[in-house]
Design a protein around this motif. Sequence first.
Motif, PDB file in Angstrom:
ATOM      1  N   ASP A 269      -4.688   7.503  -1.841  1.00  0.00           N
ATOM      2  CA  ASP A 269      -4.308   6.192  -1.330  1.00  0.00           C
ATOM      3  C   ASP A 269      -4.240   5.225  -2.504  1.00  0.00           C
ATOM      4  OD1 ASP A 269      -4.115   6.800   1.390  1.00  0.00           O
ATOM      5  OD2 ASP A 269      -6.283   6.623   1.656  1.00  0.00           O
ATOM      6  N   ARG A 270      -3.219   4.409  -2.564  1.00  0.00           N
ATOM      7  CA  ARG A 270      -3.049   3.469  -3.661  1.00  0.00           C
ATOM      8  C   ARG A 270      -2.705   2.093  -3.102  1.00  0.00           C
ATOM      9  NH1 ARG A 270      -2.703   6.010  -8.463  1.00  0.00           N
ATOM     10  NH2 ARG A 270      -1.660   4.254  -9.445  1.00  0.00           N
ATOM     11  N   GLU A 271      -3.065   1.078  -3.883  1.00  0.00           N
ATOM     12  CA  GLU A 271      -2.755  -0.288  -3.470  1.00  0.00           C
ATOM     13  C   GLU A 271      -2.313  -1.084  -4.681  1.00  0.00           C
ATOM     14  OE1 GLU A 271      -4.983  -4.114  -1.381  1.00  0.00           O
ATOM     15  OE2 GLU A 271      -5.638  -2.073  -0.937  1.00  0.00           O
TER      16      GLU A 271
ATOM     17  N   TYR B 179       5.651   4.926   0.652  1.00  0.00           N
ATOM     18  CA  TYR B 179       5.295   3.543   0.970  1.00  0.00           C
ATOM     19  C   TYR B 179       5.160   3.344   2.473  1.00  0.00           C
ATOM     20  CZ  TYR B 179       6.613   3.010  -3.882  1.00  0.00           C
ATOM     21  OH  TYR B 179       6.687   3.150  -5.248  1.00  0.00           O
TER      22      TYR B 179
ATOM     23  N   LYS C  86       0.853  -1.195   0.000  1.00  0.00           N
ATOM     24  CA  LYS C  86       0.000   0.000   0.000  1.00  0.00           C
ATOM     25  C   LYS C  86       0.885   1.240   0.000  1.00  0.00           C
ATOM     26  CE  LYS C  86      -3.816  -2.286   2.397  1.00  0.00           C
ATOM     27  NZ  LYS C  86      -3.243  -3.630   2.257  1.00  0.00           N
ATOM     28  N   SER C  87       0.381   2.300  -0.622  1.00  0.00           N
ATOM     29  CA  SER C  87       1.168   3.527  -0.701  1.00  0.00           C
ATOM     30  C   SER C  87       0.243   4.741  -0.763  1.00  0.00           C
ATOM     31  CB  SER C  87       2.075   3.502  -1.943  1.00  0.00           C
ATOM     32  OG  SER C  87       1.298   3.481  -3.124  1.00  0.00           O
TER      33      SER C  87
END
Length: 304
Positions: A285-287, A261, A227-228
């Motif tokens: 938010d990114r995954e 990260y 996740k980042s």
Amino acid sequence: MDYVLKAEALTKMYGHHKALDNFSMHIPKGAIYGLVGKNGAGKTTLLRLICGLQEATSGDYTLYGVSSRKHEILNARKEMGAVIETPAIYLDMSATDNLKGQYRILGIRSFDTIPELLKMVGLENTGRKKARNFSLGMRQRLGIAIALVGNPRFLVLDEPINGLDPQGIIEMRQLLLNLNQQYGITILVSSHILDELSRLATHYGFIDNGKMIKEISASDLENSFRKSVRIEVTDGKALAAVLEQTGQPYKILAPNVIEVYNRVNISHLTADLEKYQCDVLSIQDREENLENYYVNLIGGISHE
């Protein structure tokens, strides 16, 4: 764990080329197992081996606990249906007549279950319409219906959604989920359309250069996704400086865009950036997804 299919040290040679190289695989009963690999990785070779269309050069696999080296494997394969490459259908025949042909091949004298089988794959209203007038998705579903003749407990599919339009993909997804969840059929599906595979699979096997690189359940895979947080600011150097001070792992994507990260305390970050007169423009938010995971996994393997 109860496995439908297990392969150990499976190798297939074509001349000096190893299509499969000491390959191993474990497909649990009741799974939708996604076999992931680029073209030429060995996916179709594996499927042809387990369907009995070719023989391994060395190694072994078991189907329902029966070794491929034993004569009883012929009976075990009767519990398996498959569509390899393209569906084997007669274009000048209706869906019903195509199924009758398969019933005769398998020695099934009664055609009473054909209406149920057609309904199962969504072709119950095709009547006398010839298969040549079917859409590609309908032909694929007819191929699956033919593979399901005899009530197999294990279904093997090679790129079943390749070339389908969006509606055809949705229909195929719903069909496979229904076969698995309602009828308890274990499914091995080879596909390079990873986004769609991620909506189906309960387990994955990643193959490259004829080798099994990794096997993992969908739940464990999701837990391993990195996740980042993607942050866009007015001054990328200022953001990098703040992240360096706080020891956050990051990657610069563009002059003013950075991927972090780790969890980010937005209040603290904006307060620190104010000292540099730097404004935060956006935060996302990114995954990691299946495609990213696959690229990182295969890209990280040394090929010799």
